[in-house]
Design an enzyme around this catalytic site. Structure first.
Site, short mmCIF file in Angstrom:
data_model
loop_
_atom_site.label_atom_id
_atom_site.label_comp_id
_atom_site.label_asym_id
_atom_site.label_seq_id
_atom_site.Cartn_x
_atom_site.Cartn_y
_atom_site.Cartn_z
N SER A 117 -7.22 6.03 6.28
CA SER A 117 -5.83 5.75 6.64
C SER A 117 -4.82 6.80 6.22
O SER A 117 -3.64 6.70 6.60
CB SER A 117 -5.41 4.40 6.05
OG SER A 117 -5.93 3.34 6.83
N LYS A 162 -2.72 8.25 8.93
CA LYS A 162 -1.47 7.64 9.42
C LYS A 162 -0.26 8.54 9.18
O LYS A 162 0.77 8.37 9.82
CB LYS A 162 -1.27 6.27 8.78
CG LYS A 162 -2.27 5.20 9.27
CD LYS A 162 -1.99 3.85 8.65
CE LYS A 162 -2.81 2.73 9.30
NZ LYS A 162 -4.21 2.70 8.87
N SER A 172 -0.60 -0.17 5.42
CA SER A 172 -1.64 0.52 6.18
C SER A 172 -2.11 -0.30 7.38
O SER A 172 -3.31 -0.39 7.65
CB SER A 172 -2.83 0.87 5.28
OG SER A 172 -3.55 1.95 5.81
#
Length: 406
Positions: free
Chosen positions: A123, A126, A178
């Site tokens: 993640s 991101k 997240s």
């Protein structure tokens, strides 16, 4: 009549060509991603446990730019520790297979381990999603979330299918908890998943991140999806230059509104990186990630002695200390290097914004959508119509001439 028939066929052929759809717009040289080798496909995982060896543990080597030269300096091609001459070894608590510490203000790479090694990002990807889409999506824009986005696997912000949220709220869900559902909803708002992934790859290339290949907007594993500690340091530096990112990522909590369409109440979001942001002096931003393939990943920035330092951990473990603690110790160690210590490398300088466009991401976005915007499309249509009229006039004149010769 024979000549007349030939002229009619010619007219039909010319007319067909004129009415054919215009060619799909392609990125101009200033915005097109630089060609680079896609990392080899990793094998499908053989089990569902924590198995870093399930995807290819030794993907193709990174660190070579499109000009064939080492990116950031030859020393950064080392697969083990890359330290200034005479410096002590890093803290023993650091578990990451690859890491980097950089001075975000002057671009110096202070120390690293396998900085161009290619690993799954989880993640922390991101951040790349954010810097790519922020310039394209106004914060007040309202987005209706699809069921496909809401049902995305993995970590969730709690988006409701059919619910309506602002872009600001979706970015908070993306960065605070997240939310993979928020990543997919933002991708859909930007024109679709495939287009968003293409834009993200173009963003990485523009930053000089040639080790990165994106397949998902959330960081969920794609079996060719890889990045490096070096590339994520580039992304971190770009993210810190966006005030909206700072506002989202530094918030300790936020609330998603109730969704009367389904009878769902408000959802409270607490920042997963609150410990780092509240307990570490000078902490600026942070983002964690985890998948079975990536294991634990971390990217963060903090201020020490008038400098902003960035740190990235890839394929790490949360023992004997948590990631944010390992990252903080790495920065403290590197920031204590004696004044004048030579860096082991430098961060790439992003490619300049194309002349005549104040936002290269918007330019790339238009190309990814297959056109150059409304004005360009209107001009192209007008020219195409004029071309049809001209070709018809030629064909009629041709036919009339041969009718007279008959």
């Amino acid at each position: 009549m024979r000549y007349r028939g030939m002229s009619g066929a010619l007219a039909a052929l010319l007319l067909t060509g004129a009415l054919a759809p215009a060619a799909t717009a392609v990125p101009t040289p200033s915005t097109a991603p630089t060609t680079h080798a896609v990392p080899p496909s990793a094998p499908t995982p053989t089990d569902s446990g924590n198995s870093p060896a399930a995807p290819d543990p030794h993907p193709g080597r990174g660190g070579i730019g499109p000009d064939g030269k080492p990116v950031g300096g030859a020393a950064l091609l080392g697969r083990r520790l890359v330290l200034p001459r005479g410096m002590s070894r890093p803290p023993a608590a650091v578990t990451a297979r690859a890491w980097i510490v950089v001075d975000l203000d002057d671009g110096r790479v202070l120390a690293a381990r396998d900085p161009h090694g290619r690993y799954q990002p989880a993640s922390i990807q991101k951040l790349l999603t954010t810097i790519t889409l922020l310039p394209l999506l106004p914060g007040t824009r309202r987005v209706v979330v699809s069921r496909r986005a809401a049902d995305t696997e993995g970590s969730h912000a709690g988006l409701v299918p059919g619910g309506t949220y602002t872009v600001d709220q979706l970015f908070r869900g993306l960065l605070l908890v997240s939310g993979n559902d928020a990543a997919e909803a933002l991708a859909e708002a930007a024109g679709g998943r495939a287009k968003t992934v293409a834009l993200m790859n173009a963003s990485a290339q523009r930053l000089g991140g040639y080790d990165t290949y994106v397949q998902t907007p959330s960081g969920l594993d794609g079996w060719q999806q890889l990045t490096s500690a070096y590339d994520m340091a580039l992304v971190l530096r770009a993210a810190l230059a966006q005030p909206r990112f700072l506002a989202y990522d530094r918030a300790l909590r936020a609330t998603l509104p109730a969704q009367p369409v389904n009878g769902f109440g408000p959802v409270e979001l607490d920042n997963q990186n609150a410990y780092f942001l509240t307990k570490v002096k000078g902490a600026l931003v942070a983002k964690t990630g985890f998948t079975d393939a990536a294991q634990h990943t971390f990217v963060g920035a903090l201020q020490r002695g008038g400098h902003r330092y960035g740190v990235v951990l890839l394929r790490a473990q949360r023992w004997p200390e948590d990631q944010w603690q390992q990252a903080t110790k790495l920065v403290a160690w590197a920031a204590a290097f004696p004044a004048g210590t030579a860096p082991v490398g430098t961060l790439n300088t992003p490619r300049p914004v194309p002349v005549g466009d104040t936002n290269s991401a918007k330019t790339t976005f238009r190309h990814a959508l297959g056109g150059a915007g409304a004005a360009g499309t209107g001009g192209s249509s007008t020219l195409q119509l004029l071309g049809v009229i001209a070709l018809l006039a030629i064909a009629v004149a041709f036919s009339w001439r041969y009718v007279r010769l008959r």
